[in-house]
Scaffold this motif. Structure first.
Motif, PDB file in Angstrom:
ATOM      1  N   ALA A 159       0.830  -1.207   0.000  1.00 54.00           N
ATOM      2  CA  ALA A 159       0.000   0.000   0.000  1.00 54.00           C
ATOM      3  C   ALA A 159       0.862   1.253   0.000  1.00 54.00           C
ATOM      4  O   ALA A 159       0.549   2.238  -0.684  1.00 54.00           O
ATOM      5  CB  ALA A 159      -0.925  -0.009   1.208  1.00 54.00           C
ATOM      6  N   ALA A 160       1.963   1.235   0.744  1.00 57.27           N
ATOM      7  CA  ALA A 160       2.858   2.395   0.777  1.00 57.27           C
ATOM      8  C   ALA A 160       3.532   2.606  -0.576  1.00 57.27           C
ATOM      9  O   ALA A 160       3.686   3.747  -1.023  1.00 57.27           O
ATOM     10  CB  ALA A 160       3.902   2.212   1.867  1.00 57.27           C
ATOM     11  N   LEU A 161       3.926   1.533  -1.232  1.00 58.44           N
ATOM     12  CA  LEU A 161       4.543   1.668  -2.553  1.00 58.44           C
ATOM     13  C   LEU A 161       3.577   2.295  -3.552  1.00 58.44           C
ATOM     14  O   LEU A 161       3.966   3.116  -4.372  1.00 58.44           O
ATOM     15  CB  LEU A 161       5.003   0.300  -3.072  1.00 58.44           C
ATOM     16  CG  LEU A 161       6.272  -0.277  -2.445  1.00 58.44           C
ATOM     17  CD1 LEU A 161       6.495  -1.704  -2.938  1.00 58.44           C
ATOM     18  CD2 LEU A 161       7.473   0.581  -2.749  1.00 58.44           C
ATOM     19  N   VAL A 162       2.327   1.903  -3.474  1.00 64.67           N
ATOM     20  CA  VAL A 162       1.334   2.418  -4.416  1.00 64.67           C
ATOM     21  C   VAL A 162       0.935   3.845  -4.054  1.00 64.67           C
ATOM     22  O   VAL A 162       0.889   4.721  -4.916  1.00 64.67           O
ATOM     23  CB  VAL A 162       0.101   1.489  -4.462  1.00 64.67           C
ATOM     24  CG1 VAL A 162      -1.013   2.104  -5.279  1.00 64.67           C
ATOM     25  CG2 VAL A 162       0.487   0.131  -5.030  1.00 64.67           C
ATOM     26  N   ALA A 163       0.660   4.098  -2.775  1.00 71.93           N
ATOM     27  CA  ALA A 163       0.123   5.398  -2.365  1.00 71.93           C
ATOM     28  C   ALA A 163       1.200   6.474  -2.233  1.00 71.93           C
ATOM     29  O   ALA A 163       1.027   7.592  -2.714  1.00 71.93           O
ATOM     30  CB  ALA A 163      -0.625   5.254  -1.043  1.00 71.93           C
ATOM     31  N   VAL A 164       2.297   6.159  -1.570  1.00 70.74           N
ATOM     32  CA  VAL A 164       3.299   7.185  -1.256  1.00 70.74           C
ATOM     33  C   VAL A 164       4.305   7.351  -2.388  1.00 70.74           C
ATOM     34  O   VAL A 164       4.582   8.461  -2.834  1.00 70.74           O
ATOM     35  CB  VAL A 164       4.025   6.844   0.066  1.00 70.74           C
ATOM     36  CG1 VAL A 164       5.114   7.849   0.363  1.00 70.74           C
ATOM     37  CG2 VAL A 164       3.024   6.763   1.204  1.00 70.74           C
ATOM     38  N   VAL A 165       4.841   6.252  -2.861  1.00 74.00           N
ATOM     39  CA  VAL A 165       5.891   6.311  -3.872  1.00 74.00           C
ATOM     40  C   VAL A 165       5.307   6.550  -5.256  1.00 74.00           C
ATOM     41  O   VAL A 165       5.966   7.085  -6.134  1.00 74.00           O
ATOM     42  CB  VAL A 165       6.738   5.015  -3.843  1.00 74.00           C
ATOM     43  CG1 VAL A 165       7.821   5.017  -4.894  1.00 74.00           C
ATOM     44  CG2 VAL A 165       7.340   4.823  -2.467  1.00 74.00           C
ATOM     45  N   GLY A 166       4.064   6.120  -5.456  1.00 71.44           N
ATOM     46  CA  GLY A 166       3.425   6.309  -6.753  1.00 71.44           C
ATOM     47  C   GLY A 166       3.688   5.178  -7.732  1.00 71.44           C
ATOM     48  O   GLY A 166       3.542   5.346  -8.935  1.00 71.44           O
ATOM     49  N   MET A 167       4.108   4.040  -7.211  1.00 73.10           N
ATOM     50  CA  MET A 167       4.360   2.881  -8.070  1.00 73.10           C
ATOM     51  C   MET A 167       3.028   2.351  -8.606  1.00 73.10           C
ATOM     52  O   MET A 167       2.058   2.269  -7.859  1.00 73.10           O
ATOM     53  CB  MET A 167       5.062   1.780  -7.253  1.00 73.10           C
ATOM     54  CG  MET A 167       5.395   0.538  -8.048  1.00 73.10           C
ATOM     55  SD  MET A 167       6.218  -0.717  -7.029  1.00 73.10           S
ATOM     56  CE  MET A 167       7.798   0.036  -6.783  1.00 73.10           C
ATOM     57  N   PRO A 168       2.974   2.004  -9.876  1.00 73.29           N
ATOM     58  CA  PRO A 168       1.731   1.431 -10.404  1.00 73.29           C
ATOM     59  C   PRO A 168       1.385   0.120  -9.698  1.00 73.29           C
ATOM     60  O   PRO A 168       2.274  -0.636  -9.306  1.00 73.29           O
ATOM     61  CB  PRO A 168       2.048   1.175 -11.874  1.00 73.29           C
ATOM     62  CG  PRO A 168       3.260   1.965 -12.176  1.00 73.29           C
ATOM     63  CD  PRO A 168       3.991   2.150 -10.892  1.00 73.29           C
TER      64      PRO A 168
END
Length: 87
Positions: A36-45
C-alpha cells in the motif's frame, strides 16, 4: 441429551488444520502495508507492485523448498500455482 453439533456457515471439503500464528499474521500485515505504501506514497503502479510481490513469493517458495529439502513434486506444484495466471 447429546450436545448439538456446531454448524458452519461455510462448508469446505478440507477443514483448516490450524490458524495463523502471530509471526505469520505479522508478515502478512507488513507485506500488505508495504504494498500500500509503494502504491500510495511512492506512486508505483499497482501492476508493478503486484509483480514485485509475486517475485518475492516465488523467491520465498524456492528458498524454503531448497532449505527444507522439499521433494521435486512439491516444488513443481508450488511453482505451478505461483506462475499460473489468476482466474
Amino acid at each position: 441429551m447429546p450436545k448439538p453439533r456446531p454448524v458452519s456457515c461455510v462448508e469446505s471439503a478440507t477443514p483448516s488444520s490450524r490458524r495463523l500464528g502471530g509471526a505469520e499474521a505479522v508478515v502478512i500485515i507488513v507485506v500488505i502495508t508495504v504494498t500500500a505504501a509503494l502504491v500510495a506514497v511512492v506512486g508505483m503502479p499497482l501492476s508493478l507492485a503486484l509483480q514485485l510481490l509475486a517475485g518475492a513469493g516465488l523467491t520465498a517458495v524456492l528458498v524454503v523448498g531448497l532449505l527444507t529439502g522439499a521433494t521435486t513434486r512439491w516444488l513443481r506444484t508450488a511453482l505451478t500455482a505461483l506462475l499460473s495466471p489468476a482466474a
